[in-house]
Design an enzyme around this catalytic site. Sequence first.
Site, PDB file in Angstrom:
ATOM      1  CG  HIS A 178      14.326 -10.161   3.982  1.00 34.35           C
ATOM      2  ND1 HIS A 178      13.886 -11.462   3.931  1.00 34.35           N
ATOM      3  CD2 HIS A 178      13.971  -9.599   2.798  1.00 34.35           C
ATOM      4  CE1 HIS A 178      13.310 -11.682   2.760  1.00 34.35           C
ATOM      5  NE2 HIS A 178      13.344 -10.567   2.059  1.00 34.35           N
ATOM      6  CD  GLU A 230       4.806  -6.888  -0.112  1.00 38.27           C
ATOM      7  OE1 GLU A 230       5.142  -8.086  -0.094  1.00 38.27           O
ATOM      8  OE2 GLU A 230       5.574  -5.974  -0.390  1.00 38.27           O
ATOM      9  CD  GLU A 252       4.913  -3.088  -4.884  1.00 40.01           C
ATOM     10  OE1 GLU A 252       4.119  -3.061  -3.911  1.00 40.01           O
ATOM     11  OE2 GLU A 252       6.042  -3.603  -4.828  1.00 40.01           O
ATOM     12  NE  ARG A 302       6.627 -14.973   1.421  1.00 35.55           N
ATOM     13  CZ  ARG A 302       6.377 -15.517   0.248  1.00 35.55           C
ATOM     14  NH1 ARG A 302       5.637 -16.600   0.167  1.00 35.55           N
ATOM     15  NH2 ARG A 302       6.879 -15.000  -0.847  1.00 35.55           N
ATOM     16  CG  HIS A 354       4.557 -10.814   1.992  1.00 40.37           C
ATOM     17  ND1 HIS A 354       5.144 -11.288   0.844  1.00 40.37           N
ATOM     18  CD2 HIS A 354       3.353 -11.432   2.076  1.00 40.37           C
ATOM     19  CE1 HIS A 354       4.323 -12.160   0.259  1.00 40.37           C
ATOM     20  NE2 HIS A 354       3.237 -12.265   0.991  1.00 40.37           N
ATOM     21  CB  THR A 359       6.568 -11.910  -4.389  1.00 39.72           C
ATOM     22  OG1 THR A 359       6.367 -11.730  -3.002  1.00 39.72           O
ATOM     23  CG2 THR A 359       5.244 -11.903  -5.111  1.00 39.72           C
ATOM     24  NE  ARG A 376       8.448 -18.260   3.076  1.00 39.42           N
ATOM     25  CZ  ARG A 376       8.611 -18.420   1.769  1.00 39.42           C
ATOM     26  NH1 ARG A 376       9.548 -17.748   1.132  1.00 39.42           N
ATOM     27  NH2 ARG A 376       7.852 -19.241   1.092  1.00 39.42           N
ATOM     28  CG  ASN A 405       9.341  -5.928   2.770  1.00 39.31           C
ATOM     29  OD1 ASN A 405       9.738  -6.547   3.745  1.00 39.31           O
ATOM     30  ND2 ASN A 405       8.476  -6.426   1.911  1.00 39.31           N
ATOM     31  CG  HIS A 448      10.243  -8.301  -6.206  1.00 43.25           C
ATOM     32  ND1 HIS A 448      11.292  -9.097  -6.555  1.00 43.25           N
ATOM     33  CD2 HIS A 448       9.555  -8.971  -5.263  1.00 43.25           C
ATOM     34  CE1 HIS A 448      11.224 -10.218  -5.867  1.00 43.25           C
ATOM     35  NE2 HIS A 448      10.192 -10.169  -5.067  1.00 43.25           N
TER      36      HIS A 448
HETATM   37  N1  PXP Z   1       6.991  -5.427  -3.417  1.00 43.81           N
HETATM   38  C1  PXP Z   1       6.410  -6.640  -3.264  1.00 43.81           C
HETATM   39  C2  PXP Z   1       4.998  -6.792  -3.707  1.00 43.81           C
HETATM   40  C3  PXP Z   1       7.118  -7.719  -2.701  1.00 43.81           C
HETATM   41  O1  PXP Z   1       6.517  -8.917  -2.565  1.00 43.81           O
HETATM   42  C4  PXP Z   1       8.437  -7.497  -2.257  1.00 43.81           C
HETATM   43  C5  PXP Z   1       9.186  -8.623  -1.601  1.00 43.81           C
HETATM   44  O2  PXP Z   1       8.607  -8.919  -0.382  1.00 43.81           O
HETATM   45  C6  PXP Z   1       8.991  -6.217  -2.441  1.00 43.81           C
HETATM   46  C7  PXP Z   1       8.257  -5.204  -3.029  1.00 43.81           C
HETATM   47  C8  PXP Z   1      10.378  -5.886  -1.983  1.00 43.81           C
HETATM   48  O3  PXP Z   1      11.276  -6.608  -2.752  1.00 43.81           O
HETATM   49  P1  PXP Z   1      12.798  -6.618  -2.331  1.00 43.81           P
HETATM   50  O4  PXP Z   1      12.869  -7.290  -1.001  1.00 43.81           O
HETATM   51  O5  PXP Z   1      13.459  -7.396  -3.430  1.00 43.81           O
HETATM   52  O6  PXP Z   1      13.235  -5.185  -2.271  1.00 43.81           O
END
Ligand code: PXP
Length: 377
Positions: free
Chosen positions: A149, A209, A290, A184, A182, A240, A188, A146, A330
Amino acid sequence: MPVSVLSKPDFPYLCLIKRAAERLLRFCNRQKDELNILITNDAGITEINNQWLNRPWRTNVISFTQDARGLFGDIVISWETARQEAENAGTTLRTRLVELLVHGVVHLLGEDHELGEEAARRMAERERELISYLLKEEIMADLCINVDHIATIRQARGGNEPDPVIAAGIVELAGADGIVVHLREDRRHIQDRDVRIIREVIKTRLTLEMAATDEMIGIAGEIKPDIVTLVPEKRQELTTEGGLDVKGLEASVTDAVSRLHHYGIPVSLFVDPETDQIEAAARTGAECIEIHTGRYADAENAEIQDREFEAIASMASLAFELGLRVHAGHGLNYQNTARVAAISEISEFSIGHAVIARAALVGLDQAVREMLKLVKG
Ligand code: PXP
């Protein structure tokens, strides 16, 4: 549809068999060909055996070769005989069904153990080859990164660096199996432009996402990610915070799933590791869940973490039995990922923050490679 599986409606292994059959066709380079599978009971297979092969007895699997172009063949399996054989061999019905499917496929490939010792040896060898391919496919989970960030850092200054598009390319070059973003509602971090360009440039898979809103479903329909993961979204949250309440919102989630299916997009539902949620997810028609690993990742002590780990493992197993593909994510990091990566039913991990945080210190390429080692371990 290259693979179609016909069985009684509540047969729990329908998706498993379809998935295994699709992989086998791919392995044999026949992924465009049609394979029809009928899962029936003992009476059904006895009747087919008698009617078409003049053998008035029960059996476990029958293959019918189809000579027409584009047709791979038909396979009939008796789940009752499979269950009996699984019990006798001390294995599970799931394993036996896959073994019988492989046996049927190898027949369709032209091998026949009834033609003598050498033919039987060749057929057994081919079966072992296909089974070990399936095992490898099942065991090695995918890692999707992901890159939200990277966009968070960019948005901190409102400029255009660092670019999540470039990050996605580096992530792919380091060996990850897919990219996750993601989008949003409040934009953001990831922007619409990021999703569009990443969709265009990446060679692996894109997971989008998103919340199940009209706006997002419309965007998904235009951009066509490889899969959508539906997540709950609150404006005030840092990230999330929990799984989607599929049980409480079953009708609207089912509607969102079918609207995404209408665009040809498979759907995953982000859920807490709870029986009710997973059973509800299976009823919505989504292909995948997931599992939210946040409670495991954030556990305050080893005892709570063990309990949360057990919940993830048993819910992954339940979802798999219900025919759902199982992803997880997550809060996973370099300390807690290896343990969940050993759960064989989980076929994909979605990891973001920990990898991007490490990337700030050691570089994105190295951060991804280190996480790949933990996941593929
Ligand atoms: N899976 C989902 C559904 C999420 O919303 C997120 C955070 O955006 C992640 C995985 C990844 O989480 P992390 O950034 O804590 O690895």
